[in-house]
Motif scaffolding. Structure first.
Motif, PDB file in Angstrom:
ATOM      1  N   PRO A  18      14.997   0.852   0.499  1.00  0.00           N
ATOM      2  CA  PRO A  18      14.758   2.548   0.733  1.00  0.00           C
ATOM      3  C   PRO A  18      15.190   2.716   2.204  1.00  0.00           C
ATOM      4  O   PRO A  18      14.906   2.084   3.133  1.00  0.00           O
ATOM      5  N   ARG A  19      15.671   4.012   2.361  1.00  0.00           N
ATOM      6  CA  ARG A  19      15.996   4.385   3.818  1.00  0.00           C
ATOM      7  C   ARG A  19      15.193   5.818   4.094  1.00  0.00           C
ATOM      8  O   ARG A  19      15.351   5.874   5.490  1.00  0.00           O
ATOM      9  N   GLU A  20      14.862   6.409   3.107  1.00  0.00           N
ATOM     10  CA  GLU A  20      14.180   7.702   3.645  1.00  0.00           C
ATOM     11  C   GLU A  20      12.980   7.319   4.351  1.00  0.00           C
ATOM     12  O   GLU A  20      12.065   6.495   3.538  1.00  0.00           O
ATOM     13  N   ALA A  21      12.565   8.150   5.180  1.00  0.00           N
ATOM     14  CA  ALA A  21      11.379   8.149   5.932  1.00  0.00           C
ATOM     15  C   ALA A  21      10.020   8.207   4.926  1.00  0.00           C
ATOM     16  O   ALA A  21       9.144   7.228   4.743  1.00  0.00           O
ATOM     17  N   GLY A  22      10.220   9.056   4.160  1.00  0.00           N
ATOM     18  CA  GLY A  22       9.230   9.537   3.198  1.00  0.00           C
ATOM     19  C   GLY A  22       8.898   8.226   2.285  1.00  0.00           C
ATOM     20  O   GLY A  22       7.809   7.818   1.808  1.00  0.00           O
ATOM     21  N   GLU A  23       9.933   7.784   1.616  1.00  0.00           N
ATOM     22  CA  GLU A  23      10.114   6.502   0.769  1.00  0.00           C
ATOM     23  C   GLU A  23       9.402   5.322   1.406  1.00  0.00           C
ATOM     24  O   GLU A  23       8.545   4.532   0.753  1.00  0.00           O
ATOM     25  N   ILE A  24       9.700   5.199   2.674  1.00  0.00           N
ATOM     26  CA  ILE A  24       9.037   3.852   3.536  1.00  0.00           C
ATOM     27  C   ILE A  24       7.779   3.990   3.632  1.00  0.00           C
ATOM     28  O   ILE A  24       7.038   3.275   3.303  1.00  0.00           O
ATOM     29  N   GLU A  25       7.171   5.382   3.961  1.00  0.00           N
ATOM     30  CA  GLU A  25       5.917   5.728   4.167  1.00  0.00           C
ATOM     31  C   GLU A  25       4.970   5.309   2.871  1.00  0.00           C
ATOM     32  O   GLU A  25       4.036   4.635   2.977  1.00  0.00           O
ATOM     33  N   LYS A  26       5.810   5.664   1.840  1.00  0.00           N
ATOM     34  CA  LYS A  26       4.941   5.421   0.595  1.00  0.00           C
ATOM     35  C   LYS A  26       4.757   3.973   0.357  1.00  0.00           C
ATOM     36  O   LYS A  26       3.858   3.622  -0.186  1.00  0.00           O
ATOM     37  N   ILE A  27       5.832   3.229   0.711  1.00  0.00           N
ATOM     38  CA  ILE A  27       5.676   1.661   0.601  1.00  0.00           C
ATOM     39  C   ILE A  27       4.617   1.085   1.442  1.00  0.00           C
ATOM     40  O   ILE A  27       3.967   0.279   1.022  1.00  0.00           O
ATOM     41  N   LEU A  28       4.675   1.687   2.718  1.00  0.00           N
ATOM     42  CA  LEU A  28       3.913   1.066   3.673  1.00  0.00           C
ATOM     43  C   LEU A  28       2.211   1.412   3.453  1.00  0.00           C
ATOM     44  O   LEU A  28       1.494   0.740   3.826  1.00  0.00           O
ATOM     45  N   SER A  29       2.011   2.336   2.653  1.00  0.00           N
ATOM     46  CA  SER A  29       0.691   2.958   2.499  1.00  0.00           C
ATOM     47  C   SER A  29       0.136   2.220   1.206  1.00  0.00           C
ATOM     48  O   SER A  29       0.620   1.843   0.155  1.00  0.00           O
ATOM     49  N   PRO A  30      -1.403   2.058   1.126  1.00  0.00           N
ATOM     50  CA  PRO A  30      -2.312   2.503   2.132  1.00  0.00           C
ATOM     51  C   PRO A  30      -2.070   1.269   3.384  1.00  0.00           C
ATOM     52  O   PRO A  30      -2.213   0.261   3.088  1.00  0.00           O
ATOM     53  N   ARG A  31      -2.376   1.772   4.495  1.00  0.00           N
ATOM     54  CA  ARG A  31      -2.242   1.004   5.576  1.00  0.00           C
ATOM     55  C   ARG A  31      -3.449   1.298   6.592  1.00  0.00           C
ATOM     56  O   ARG A  31      -3.349   2.471   6.930  1.00  0.00           O
ATOM     57  N   LYS A  32      -4.155   0.132   7.300  1.00  0.00           N
ATOM     58  CA  LYS A  32      -5.136   0.832   8.104  1.00  0.00           C
ATOM     59  C   LYS A  32      -4.552   0.659   9.661  1.00  0.00           C
ATOM     60  O   LYS A  32      -3.662  -0.034   9.840  1.00  0.00           O
TER      61      LYS A  32
END
Ligand code: GLY
Ligand code: MN
Ligand code: MN
Length: 421
Positions: free
Chosen positions: A407-421
């Motif tokens: 993934p390159r899209e910011a939204g896609e990256i955030e989705k993969i990284l969450s949930p994160r504290k």
């Protein structure tokens, strides 16, 4: 089913061992024939690396890329001589003392040496000088690699002959990848994408940059890849703005971006991939604004890629100009100035046996070339460096994204990284 089994058997024969060279002798022979044609009535003399030069304890021996491209030969101390009517591979005679240190090698006196090398003529490297004058007489000039250390000795041995650098003629061949090269580069790319995915888990506040690099290189070394394609670059916060940062010693802090420019070299072919992610899982508004500008510039280049485009900064049909224009018309720095000045490198380079594969700058893109597309913004004042780097195979009408699975899209990256504290 039977056809499939047949293919599997054939594949086993063609690709005998995992991680081994999977390019046929015929293909190497074809490359040499093309180079001989391009160099006309000339003699080409190339030296493979010797163990003592690059086979040091730190990196292990590996072959010079041009020599490998033309021969597929990975053992040290070899020489390639091509006259207008012949070609010969010279390899060192057996040295048992050396073999105790670095293992058995094929020697010219071994039976089956032709079948093992793909050369009809194999001679002892120790006879090179005794035959040199005869070979040199058979052509109008000598092509050799001016960058290699042996060239001065060669010029001393042949003081009256005209010399030309073989770099560009070989580069012109190396620019266009064969189907087997494309498959090998895709493999290095696939493994490198796995390394990026694995790293996203580690790249959190509190982790060291080197721990992220370790996850990535651990993944590709355990997949059988033999080297880094280049020293891993893991830059958090301000370090992301240092283009070839490789100390990787800093602790990742909250709210920072982590730039990971890391890829593997597998079966001699490399890849080159960068992703930039937010350490705590979500981009700040400013990080997101700049990230989307870099992504927009990358998409503009990807849309424009096709045969005929050029890599040079000032050439016509320049991919680079698309990036500069995009940055200068999207967003501003903290002083209200355009962003173009924060983009301080070229957008693309060729990738193959070398991560910066040699190329002829006068030639436009053509089908089967493989390049990176890597726009970036580096704003030290804001402690921000963002690069997105992907691998593209040039096709008849455009380009194929070899890194589409990451993934390159910011939204896609955030989705993969969450949930994160
Ligand atoms: N990783 C080196 C480069 O992007 O050129
Ligand atoms: Mn690159
Ligand atoms: Mn890179």
């Amino acid at each position: 089913m039977t056809a499939l089994r047949g293919f599997a058997a054939l594949a086993l024969f063609l690709f005998p061992a995992f991680g081994a060279d999977r390019i046929s002798f015929d293909e190497y022979r074809g490359r040499r024939a093309e180079l001989r044609k391009a160099n006309g009535d000339a003699v080409t003399i190339l030296f493979g690396r010797a163990e003592k030069e690059h086979g040091d304890l730190r990196s292990g021996f590996f072959q010079e890329a041009n020599f490998y491209y033309l021969t597929g030969w990975t053992e040290p101390g070899a020489i390639l001589v091509m006259t207008p009517s012949s070609e010969v591979l010279l390899i060192p005679r057996r040295n048992e003392e050396q073999e105790r240190w670095t293992g058995p090698k094929l020697a010219p006196e071994d039976s089956g040496v032709q079948a093992a090398t793909g050369f009809d003529a194999v001679m002892a490297a120790e006879t090179f000088e005794a035959n040199l004058y005869k070979w040199a007489e058979s052509g109008k000039r000598i092509f050799t690699l001016f960058d290699e250390s042996q060239v001065d000795d060669l010029k001393k041995l042949l003081p009256l002959r005209a010399f030309s650098d073989a770099k560009l003629p070989i580069a012109r061949l190396r620019m266009k990848k064969s189907p087997s090269e494309i498959a090998l580069i895709q493999h290095a790319t696939d493994v490198s994408m796995d390394a990026h995915r694995a790293a996203w888990e580690m790249a959190r506040p509190g982790a060291k940059e080197f721990q992220v690099a370790a996850v990535m290189s651990g993944l590709y070394f355990s997949a059988g890849c033999e080297r880094h394609s280049y020293a891993p670059i893991v830059g958090s916060g301000p370090n992301g703005a240092i283009l070839h940062y490789s100390k990787n010693t800093r602790t990742i802090d909250r709210g920072e971006l982590v730039l990971m420019d890391v890829a593997a070299e597998c079966a001699m072919y490399g890849s080159d991939i960068t992703r930039t992610i937010p350490a705590n899982g979500k981009f700040t508004a400013r990080q997101r604004e700049l990230y989307d500008i870099v992504l927009g510039a990358q998409n503009a280049v990807l849309d424009a890629i096709k045969p005929g485009m050029m890599l040079g900064k000032t050439s016509p049909n320049s991919l680079n100009k698309i990036v500069v224009d995009y940055f200068n018309t999207h967003g501003k720095d903290k002083h209200g100035e355009p962003l173009g000045k924060y983009y301080t490198h070229g957008v693309s380079h060729h990738v193959g046996l070398d991560v910066h594969d040699p190329f002829d700058p006068a030639l436009p893109l053509a089908p089967n070339m493989i390049i990176t597309v890597e726009p970036g913004l580096y704003i030290p004042e804001e402690g921000i460096g963002i690069r997105i780097e992907d691998m593209v195979l040039i096709t008849e009408n455009g380009g194929k994204l070899m890194t589409a699975a990451l993934p390159r899209e910011a939204g896609e990256i955030e989705k993969i990284l969450s949930p994160r504290k």
